[in-house]
Design a protein around this motif. Sequence first.
Motif, PDB file in Angstrom:
ATOM      1  N   TYR A  60      48.552  44.635  32.348  1.00 21.69           N
ATOM      2  CA  TYR A  60      49.389  45.209  31.287  1.00 21.69           C
ATOM      3  C   TYR A  60      48.961  46.651  31.060  1.00 21.69           C
ATOM      4  N   ARG A  61      49.938  47.556  31.027  1.00 22.44           N
ATOM      5  CA  ARG A  61      49.632  48.970  30.822  1.00 22.44           C
ATOM      6  C   ARG A  61      50.234  49.419  29.502  1.00 22.44           C
TER       7      ARG A  61
ATOM      8  N   SER B 277      35.182  43.363  27.754  1.00 21.60           N
ATOM      9  CA  SER B 277      35.764  42.080  28.146  1.00 21.60           C
ATOM     10  C   SER B 277      36.067  41.288  26.881  1.00 21.60           C
TER      11      SER B 277
ATOM     12  N   VAL C  85      42.212  38.558  27.452  1.00 16.86           N
ATOM     13  CA  VAL C  85      42.038  39.703  28.356  1.00 16.86           C
ATOM     14  C   VAL C  85      40.642  39.671  28.983  1.00 16.86           C
TER      15      VAL C  85
ATOM     16  N   GLU D 187      39.971  51.529  28.961  1.00 14.84           N
ATOM     17  CA  GLU D 187      40.663  52.524  28.146  1.00 14.84           C
ATOM     18  C   GLU D 187      40.279  53.926  28.570  1.00 14.84           C
TER      19      GLU D 187
ATOM     20  N   ARG E 208      39.397  45.049  29.657  1.00  9.56           N
ATOM     21  CA  ARG E 208      40.221  46.141  29.130  1.00  9.56           C
ATOM     22  C   ARG E 208      39.557  47.440  29.541  1.00  9.56           C
TER      23      ARG E 208
ATOM     24  N   THR F 294      44.634  40.123  32.697  1.00 10.53           N
ATOM     25  CA  THR F 294      44.433  38.728  32.291  1.00 10.53           C
ATOM     26  C   THR F 294      44.508  37.818  33.509  1.00 10.53           C
TER      27      THR F 294
ATOM     28  N   VAL G 258      45.699  52.398  28.226  1.00 11.37           N
ATOM     29  CA  VAL G 258      44.919  51.161  28.161  1.00 11.37           C
ATOM     30  C   VAL G 258      45.451  50.201  29.223  1.00 11.37           C
TER      31      VAL G 258
ATOM     32  N   PRO H 228      43.190  44.100  21.821  1.00 12.86           N
ATOM     33  CA  PRO H 228      43.472  43.202  22.954  1.00 12.86           C
ATOM     34  C   PRO H 228      43.637  41.759  22.502  1.00 12.86           C
TER      35      PRO H 228
ATOM     36  N   ASP I 218      45.012  46.302  30.479  1.00 13.47           N
ATOM     37  CA  ASP I 218      44.477  44.967  30.207  1.00 13.47           C
ATOM     38  C   ASP I 218      44.764  44.083  31.410  1.00 13.47           C
TER      39      ASP I 218
END
Length: 259
Positions: free
Chosen positions: A75-76, A27, A88, A93, A91, A102, A98, A84, A100
């Motif tokens: 978000y990819r 985080s 964010v 991974e 996250r 928000t 990845v 990040p 993210d």
Amino acid sequence: MPEGHTIHRAAQDQRPMLVGKRIAATSPQGRFAEGALRIDGQVCTAIEALGKHLLYQFEGGDHLHIHLGLAGRIYRNVQPADPPRDVVRIRMESVSHVIDITGPAVCEILTADDLTAFRMKYGPDLLAEPDEPDRAIARIRKSRAPIATLLMNQQVISGIGNIYRTEILWLMGLNPFARGCDVPEDTLQRLWTEMRSLMQIGVTYNSIITNGELPAAGQDIQERVNIYAEEACPTCESAVEVTKISARTLYYCARCQGV
Ligand SMILES: [Zn+2]
């Protein structure tokens, strides 16, 4: 507010990126540090959409529950990803990707028991496999609330947003103010089936298309509707009426929908 099809599409898009892979969870913003730690290092075993909710299942039995609300974004990116941004919330991974997230309205861990309680709270999802229309139809048939209100009630049906509500009622020629208990069961069966296929189109094209004009390959995909925010009914050319119901704008054709 994303409608249900966008969340199903988000789940579909993220599955090949995360499912079956070991996830490093953090985080960057710090507000979800404890939750991220719970799932960090586990294999993601499934990603499910339930209405406007996303559920990431992990091998230990915990689920990450995300509701984007109005401001949330996903978000990819492919690996190797940039560090990040500090907004964010979480996250995730995998070796290849990845994710993210928000600004979600909800970001929490649900245990298996929490999840059972969570599922009880919501009506069946239109795009679930297999689908279970009976529970939703029974709830509608028991209610004196207007059908236009019931369709937006996530405890009755999960996944119908405001645009789909307007469109399905018009397509079915249904009076939006009709009480749930007065709508015949076979009409509700047809409504479910029709709504499900509209939302499947929504997932495929990642856009709301309710007028049957499916875009050709390479064509711009934008919303294609019949009466939502339109001025005239495409069938009878009457002026489209506007009202607020369940605090959201509803459009209808008084003539075609027997109001
Ligand atoms: Zn009309």
